[in-house]
Each structure stands twice: as C-alpha cells, then as structure tokens.
Design a protein around this motif. Sequence first.
Motif, PDB file in Angstrom:
ATOM      1  N   SER A   1      -5.588   0.408   1.778  1.00 18.84           N
ATOM      2  CA  SER A   1      -4.663   1.538   1.822  1.00 18.84           C
ATOM      3  C   SER A   1      -3.351   1.124   1.175  1.00 18.84           C
ATOM      4  O   SER A   1      -2.773   0.092   1.531  1.00 18.84           O
ATOM      5  CB  SER A   1      -4.423   1.950   3.282  1.00 18.84           C
ATOM      6  OG  SER A   1      -3.496   3.003   3.336  1.00 18.84           O
TER       7      SER A   1
ATOM      8  N   GLN B   1      -4.911  -3.830   6.874  1.00 17.13           N
ATOM      9  CA  GLN B   1      -3.736  -4.623   7.282  1.00 17.13           C
ATOM     10  C   GLN B   1      -3.670  -5.960   6.553  1.00 17.13           C
ATOM     11  O   GLN B   1      -2.597  -6.552   6.448  1.00 17.13           O
ATOM     12  CB  GLN B   1      -3.751  -4.868   8.799  1.00 17.13           C
ATOM     13  CG  GLN B   1      -3.504  -3.639   9.631  1.00 17.13           C
ATOM     14  CD  GLN B   1      -2.055  -3.132   9.553  1.00 17.13           C
ATOM     15  OE1 GLN B   1      -1.144  -3.838   9.156  1.00 17.13           O
ATOM     16  NE2 GLN B   1      -1.862  -1.878   9.919  1.00 17.13           N
TER      17      GLN B   1
ATOM     18  N   MET C   1     -12.990  -5.691  11.276  1.00 17.55           N
ATOM     19  CA  MET C   1     -11.720  -5.654  10.547  1.00 17.55           C
ATOM     20  C   MET C   1     -11.253  -7.057  10.160  1.00 17.55           C
ATOM     21  O   MET C   1     -11.513  -8.026  10.877  1.00 17.55           O
ATOM     22  CB  MET C   1     -10.654  -4.931  11.371  1.00 17.55           C
ATOM     23  CG  MET C   1     -10.203  -5.679  12.588  1.00 17.55           C
ATOM     24  SD  MET C   1      -9.393  -4.640  13.865  1.00 17.55           S
ATOM     25  CE  MET C   1      -8.354  -3.551  12.938  1.00 17.55           C
TER      26      MET C   1
ATOM     27  N   ASN D   1      -4.410  -4.584  13.560  1.00 17.64           N
ATOM     28  CA  ASN D   1      -3.105  -3.951  13.401  1.00 17.64           C
ATOM     29  C   ASN D   1      -2.211  -4.112  14.625  1.00 17.64           C
ATOM     30  O   ASN D   1      -0.989  -4.090  14.509  1.00 17.64           O
ATOM     31  CB  ASN D   1      -3.295  -2.458  13.083  1.00 17.64           C
ATOM     32  CG  ASN D   1      -4.293  -1.788  13.993  1.00 17.64           C
ATOM     33  OD1 ASN D   1      -5.401  -2.289  14.210  1.00 17.64           O
ATOM     34  ND2 ASN D   1      -3.933  -0.645  14.542  1.00 17.64           N
TER      35      ASN D   1
ATOM     36  N   ASP E   1     -12.618  -3.631   7.268  1.00 16.07           N
ATOM     37  CA  ASP E   1     -11.407  -2.827   7.132  1.00 16.07           C
ATOM     38  C   ASP E   1     -10.279  -3.822   6.869  1.00 16.07           C
ATOM     39  O   ASP E   1      -9.829  -4.526   7.777  1.00 16.07           O
ATOM     40  CB  ASP E   1     -11.196  -2.042   8.435  1.00 16.07           C
ATOM     41  CG  ASP E   1      -9.888  -1.267   8.434  1.00 16.07           C
ATOM     42  OD1 ASP E   1      -8.996  -1.591   7.624  1.00 16.07           O
ATOM     43  OD2 ASP E   1      -9.745  -0.345   9.264  1.00 16.07           O
TER      44      ASP E   1
ATOM     45  N   ALA F   1      -9.796   4.643  12.930  1.00 10.98           N
ATOM     46  CA  ALA F   1     -10.561   5.140  11.776  1.00 10.98           C
ATOM     47  C   ALA F   1     -12.008   4.661  11.830  1.00 10.98           C
ATOM     48  O   ALA F   1     -12.911   5.345  11.340  1.00 10.98           O
ATOM     49  CB  ALA F   1      -9.904   4.683  10.470  1.00 10.98           C
TER      50      ALA F   1
ATOM     51  N   ASP G   1     -12.708   4.082   5.335  1.00 13.19           N
ATOM     52  CA  ASP G   1     -13.519   3.663   6.491  1.00 13.19           C
ATOM     53  C   ASP G   1     -14.622   4.684   6.775  1.00 13.19           C
ATOM     54  O   ASP G   1     -15.780   4.328   7.044  1.00 13.19           O
ATOM     55  CB  ASP G   1     -12.630   3.498   7.732  1.00 13.19           C
ATOM     56  CG  ASP G   1     -11.793   2.219   7.698  1.00 13.19           C
ATOM     57  OD1 ASP G   1     -12.109   1.314   6.906  1.00 13.19           O
ATOM     58  OD2 ASP G   1     -10.819   2.134   8.472  1.00 13.19           O
TER      59      ASP G   1
ATOM     60  N   SER H   1       3.510  -2.795   9.844  1.00 12.97           N
ATOM     61  CA  SER H   1       2.099  -2.520  10.109  1.00 12.97           C
ATOM     62  C   SER H   1       1.862  -1.018  10.209  1.00 12.97           C
ATOM     63  O   SER H   1       0.735  -0.549  10.017  1.00 12.97           O
ATOM     64  CB  SER H   1       1.642  -3.204  11.402  1.00 12.97           C
ATOM     65  OG  SER H   1       1.587  -4.590  11.190  1.00 12.97           O
TER      66      SER H   1
ATOM     67  N   HIS I   1      -0.276   2.331   1.272  1.00 13.53           N
ATOM     68  CA  HIS I   1       1.037   2.393   1.928  1.00 13.53           C
ATOM     69  C   HIS I   1       1.306   1.203   2.848  1.00 13.53           C
ATOM     70  O   HIS I   1       2.408   1.060   3.376  1.00 13.53           O
ATOM     71  CB  HIS I   1       1.230   3.730   2.657  1.00 13.53           C
ATOM     72  CG  HIS I   1       0.511   3.876   3.965  1.00 13.53           C
ATOM     73  ND1 HIS I   1       1.126   3.699   5.177  1.00 13.53           N
ATOM     74  CD2 HIS I   1      -0.763   4.223   4.245  1.00 13.53           C
ATOM     75  CE1 HIS I   1       0.260   3.935   6.148  1.00 13.53           C
ATOM     76  NE2 HIS I   1      -0.899   4.250   5.615  1.00 13.53           N
ATOM     77  N   LYS I   2       0.285   0.344   3.025  1.00 12.28           N
ATOM     78  CA  LYS I   2       0.536  -0.870   3.822  1.00 12.28           C
ATOM     79  C   LYS I   2       1.001  -2.022   2.938  1.00 12.28           C
ATOM     80  O   LYS I   2       1.309  -3.093   3.418  1.00 12.28           O
ATOM     81  CB  LYS I   2      -0.733  -1.293   4.570  1.00 12.28           C
ATOM     82  CG  LYS I   2      -1.383  -0.204   5.406  1.00 12.28           C
ATOM     83  CD  LYS I   2      -0.601   0.146   6.639  1.00 12.28           C
ATOM     84  CE  LYS I   2      -1.434   1.091   7.515  1.00 12.28           C
ATOM     85  NZ  LYS I   2      -0.743   1.543   8.702  1.00 12.28           N
TER      86      LYS I   2
ATOM     87  N   HIS J   1      -9.572  -0.310  14.392  1.00 14.61           N
ATOM     88  CA  HIS J   1      -8.673   0.835  14.262  1.00 14.61           C
ATOM     89  C   HIS J   1      -9.447   2.113  14.594  1.00 14.61           C
ATOM     90  O   HIS J   1     -10.670   2.173  14.441  1.00 14.61           O
ATOM     91  CB  HIS J   1      -8.159   0.888  12.821  1.00 14.61           C
ATOM     92  CG  HIS J   1      -7.091   1.909  12.581  1.00 14.61           C
ATOM     93  ND1 HIS J   1      -7.373   3.204  12.213  1.00 14.61           N
ATOM     94  CD2 HIS J   1      -5.747   1.822  12.655  1.00 14.61           C
ATOM     95  CE1 HIS J   1      -6.239   3.877  12.063  1.00 14.61           C
ATOM     96  NE2 HIS J   1      -5.237   3.055  12.327  1.00 14.61           N
TER      97      HIS J   1
ATOM     98  N   SER K   1      -7.097   7.829   1.595  1.00 17.61           N
ATOM     99  CA  SER K   1      -6.424   7.002   2.611  1.00 17.61           C
ATOM    100  C   SER K   1      -7.345   5.846   3.006  1.00 17.61           C
ATOM    101  O   SER K   1      -8.537   5.841   2.656  1.00 17.61           O
ATOM    102  CB  SER K   1      -6.139   7.833   3.877  1.00 17.61           C
ATOM    103  OG  SER K   1      -7.358   8.324   4.409  1.00 17.61           O
ATOM    104  N   GLY K   2      -6.796   4.931   3.785  1.00 17.91           N
ATOM    105  CA  GLY K   2      -7.623   3.884   4.383  1.00 17.91           C
ATOM    106  C   GLY K   2      -8.614   4.494   5.365  1.00 17.91           C
ATOM    107  O   GLY K   2      -9.777   4.067   5.449  1.00 17.91           O
ATOM    108  N   THR K   3      -8.168   5.493   6.092  1.00 18.42           N
ATOM    109  CA  THR K   3      -9.050   6.172   7.051  1.00 18.42           C
ATOM    110  C   THR K   3     -10.273   6.747   6.335  1.00 18.42           C
ATOM    111  O   THR K   3     -11.413   6.596   6.786  1.00 18.42           O
ATOM    112  CB  THR K   3      -8.278   7.318   7.748  1.00 18.42           C
ATOM    113  OG1 THR K   3      -7.172   6.750   8.459  1.00 18.42           O
ATOM    114  CG2 THR K   3      -9.156   8.103   8.694  1.00 18.42           C
TER     115      THR K   3
HETATM  116  N1  PLP Z   1      -7.325   0.580   9.350  1.00 24.99           N
HETATM  117  C1  PLP Z   1      -6.317  -0.140   9.858  1.00 24.99           C
HETATM  118  C2  PLP Z   1      -6.595  -1.515  10.391  1.00 24.99           C
HETATM  119  C3  PLP Z   1      -5.015   0.383   9.908  1.00 24.99           C
HETATM  120  O1  PLP Z   1      -4.034  -0.334  10.449  1.00 24.99           O
HETATM  121  C4  PLP Z   1      -4.802   1.685   9.406  1.00 24.99           C
HETATM  122  C5  PLP Z   1      -3.476   2.308   9.486  1.00 24.99           C
HETATM  123  O2  PLP Z   1      -2.671   1.994  10.337  1.00 24.99           O
HETATM  124  C6  PLP Z   1      -5.888   2.386   8.861  1.00 24.99           C
HETATM  125  C7  PLP Z   1      -7.134   1.802   8.842  1.00 24.99           C
HETATM  126  C8  PLP Z   1      -5.721   3.774   8.311  1.00 24.99           C
HETATM  127  O3  PLP Z   1      -5.119   3.746   7.025  1.00 24.99           O
HETATM  128  P1  PLP Z   1      -4.422   5.067   6.479  1.00 24.99           P
HETATM  129  O4  PLP Z   1      -3.107   5.179   7.182  1.00 24.99           O
HETATM  130  O5  PLP Z   1      -4.267   4.849   5.001  1.00 24.99           O
HETATM  131  O6  PLP Z   1      -5.322   6.199   6.766  1.00 24.99           O
END
Ligand code: PLP
Length: 404
Positions: free
Chosen positions: A203, A183, A151, A155, A180, A102, A76, A10, A205-206, A100, A71-73
Amino acid sequence: MNPRIYFDHSATTPLDPRVLAAMGPFLGGAFGNPSSLHHEGRVAREAVEDARAQVAALIGAEPEEIIFTGSGTEADNLALIGAVRASGRSGHIVTSSIEHAAILETCRFLAASGAKPGTRITHLPVDADGLVGPESLLRALQSNVTLVSIMAANNVVGTLQPIEELAHLTKLHGVLFHTDAVQAAGKIPLDVNRLHVDLLSLSAHKLHGPKGIGALYVRKGVCLSPVVFGGGQERGLRSATENVAGIVGFGAAAVLAREELTGEAARLAQFRTRIARELTRTLPHSYLFGHPVQRLPGHLSFGLRGEEREVGKILAALDAAGVAVSAGSACSANHTGEPSGVLLAMGYDEERARGLLRLSLGRFNTQQEVDRFLQILPQAVASVTRGAARTHERVPDLSAVALA
Ligand code: PLP
C-alpha cells in the motif's frame, strides 16, 4: 508555538514532496486514459508501466507480476478471494490470529458466504512476542490447504514474522503463500524470491506515497480469479480505469523507499532505542509489547502498568500537547477502549490488552522531535494519572529493545 510531532506512521505517512512533484503532471495536463491508443493515452500508459517497474524493483519482482489495486485492503481481498476461487480444491486458508482486518474480515466473508462454499479458516496462534511458530504451521499443513497468509510485520506491535521460513515450509507442501507486507514494505528489505512468497500485498500510503493505491505481487504462473469485473485492465485481475496519478506516486515512493531504506532503518531504530531507554528511566512502570529485536525499525508499542484504562486520556493529553500517537491499529476498535484483539491473541489479559500506546516514526521525524517527545510524554502521563495507584511489580522493561 512548536510544530506538531507526528509519530503515527503505521496509520499513514505524509506524502513526500518529491512524490507529489512526480504526481503533479498526472493530476493536470497528462490526464489520458492508459487504455486509449492516442498520444494522451500512450503518455499515461508509459507512466503506469514505469511505475510498475519501480514498485516491482522494491520487492525484487518482475514488472508484469505487479497488479495495481485501490488499496492494501483490496490487494489482500484479491489475494485471498482470488486464490480460493481459482483453486480446484475446497477452500482452506491458514492465517495467523493477529492479521489486519483486511485479512481477518476477508476470511470471515469466505467462511460465511457462498464465494466458495465450504471454505475453512485456520487461525494459527502466536506467542507472547507475536510470532507464529513453524510447528503450528506444519500441523495445519497436514490438512488440505489452499493458501497460507501470514503478515510480514504486525501493525499493532511491530513484530516481524519469519516469512522466509514459513513460506519455505508452505512451498514444501505445494501450497500458495501470501504475505501482507503493507507495514513492512519500504521499512525492511523484501525480496519475493528470497522469501519464496507467491503473493504479496503493498500500500503506497504507508511509504510516503498517496492514499487509495495498492498493489498485489502475483508470482508468474500463480492463478487468481478477479474480484472486480469490467474492462479487463491489470491483466483482467483488477478492472477499472487506472488511477494514473496514484500509480505514478506509488512508483516514485517505491524508488525513494528503496534508495533510502538502509539509512532510514538505522536512523529510526536508533530513535526507537533511545525512546525505549528513556522510558525505562522516566516511566519505570512501562513495559514492551511485541518482539524486542525482530520488530519494525521505527515502531514501539508499550503499556503502563496500572494505568491501562487511562490510555485514551493519555492520547488526548499528548494530542493537546502537539503529539500524534495511537492506541493501536487506526481501524481497530481500540479507540473505543475495547481490548486489542492482537494483544489478546498474544496472551495478554483484557486489562493489559486495553493499555497499548503505539509510536511509529517515519522519514521526516528528527532527533529534536524525539527529544521534545521524551519531555512531553512523562508530563502527559502525570497529568492524567496523578494520584492513580501504581503497582511496583517487576515488569519486563523496554531496555531489551535492541538496534535492528
Ligand atoms: N494490512 C496492514 C498490515 C495494514 O496495516 C493496513 C493498513 O493499516 C492494511 C493492510 C490496509 O491497507 P490500506 O489502508 O491501503 O487499505
């Protein structure tokens, strides 16, 4: 010496060697800028567009509905800030209390800053399993709402939200719905049309892709304002020269995740169930965090009654024994012994909210690793808590965790 066991997917996942192979040419000879009109540029453009189609296919979207981000951030941030800025109404975001950072920090920024003066945030409560109730969403929708953001999978505790139902209710009120799914993607089936979502964050990398590349699904017709300004790439929503190798890796990771999802989900759920069963036997004071059934397949969060303050030491003992697990979100304050905001929101007291151990399994984990972990964990706990007083109260044990 035994190789290390990585049970912290995670936080991030190892890059799949097949993804690395797909990225290789774009870290070397195929270095063109996708905006260039010459051959080198066209090669890069084609690779980006192929990857866009691959990422879109993972969530049942059209390729032109995918905007690559850093990124995922960032996805968001673009969803929330972009929707509020683009809306004619005064901003009002409805979100959950267990999102999260973010999402939570972007909401805080919107409420505090001049990005859109007067933006309000409503944080919906969750129950003890971490679920948002449709009634509280319905109540919030009575006031003027710009966007609902809930979400798909949490996470920290792994709980899956009833996105289809929540998004459907939201759409009935003519309000935009964002999820979001950082995860959830690649771990459970996601289809943007079945879910009725307008915006969805991803994202790479997950899901065994590279770090530093994300995407936002933007349903056709949904209007967003950009948060990054410049050359107008990504339909003007995310200016910057594209991270071609990252995008190609994201595409390859999405293809693999889609192809392997069903088998992987069943395999990881079996590991999770076996771990939960064994823990009730070897550590009878263990208790489950999150929903027993509606949860991510390879995800298990638990506490040890009476030993909540020892979590940091247990993590260190596991690490020394070659096992990587975590105490919750990689970006939360939980590593510092602070109570988890997610657990507090779920109604746990501060003591319990300090005591979370999170196991999150992934593609390269094996049965042998699960067996070895089940031997190591009780030893690690005993080495730290030897002599510590335990309560013998009945606790909701982990046997309720069912196969997904
Ligand atoms: N949203 C959730 C639910 C996450 O778990 C994460 C990362 O842990 C993110 C957003 C952020 O993603 P990123 O690491 O690509 O910025």
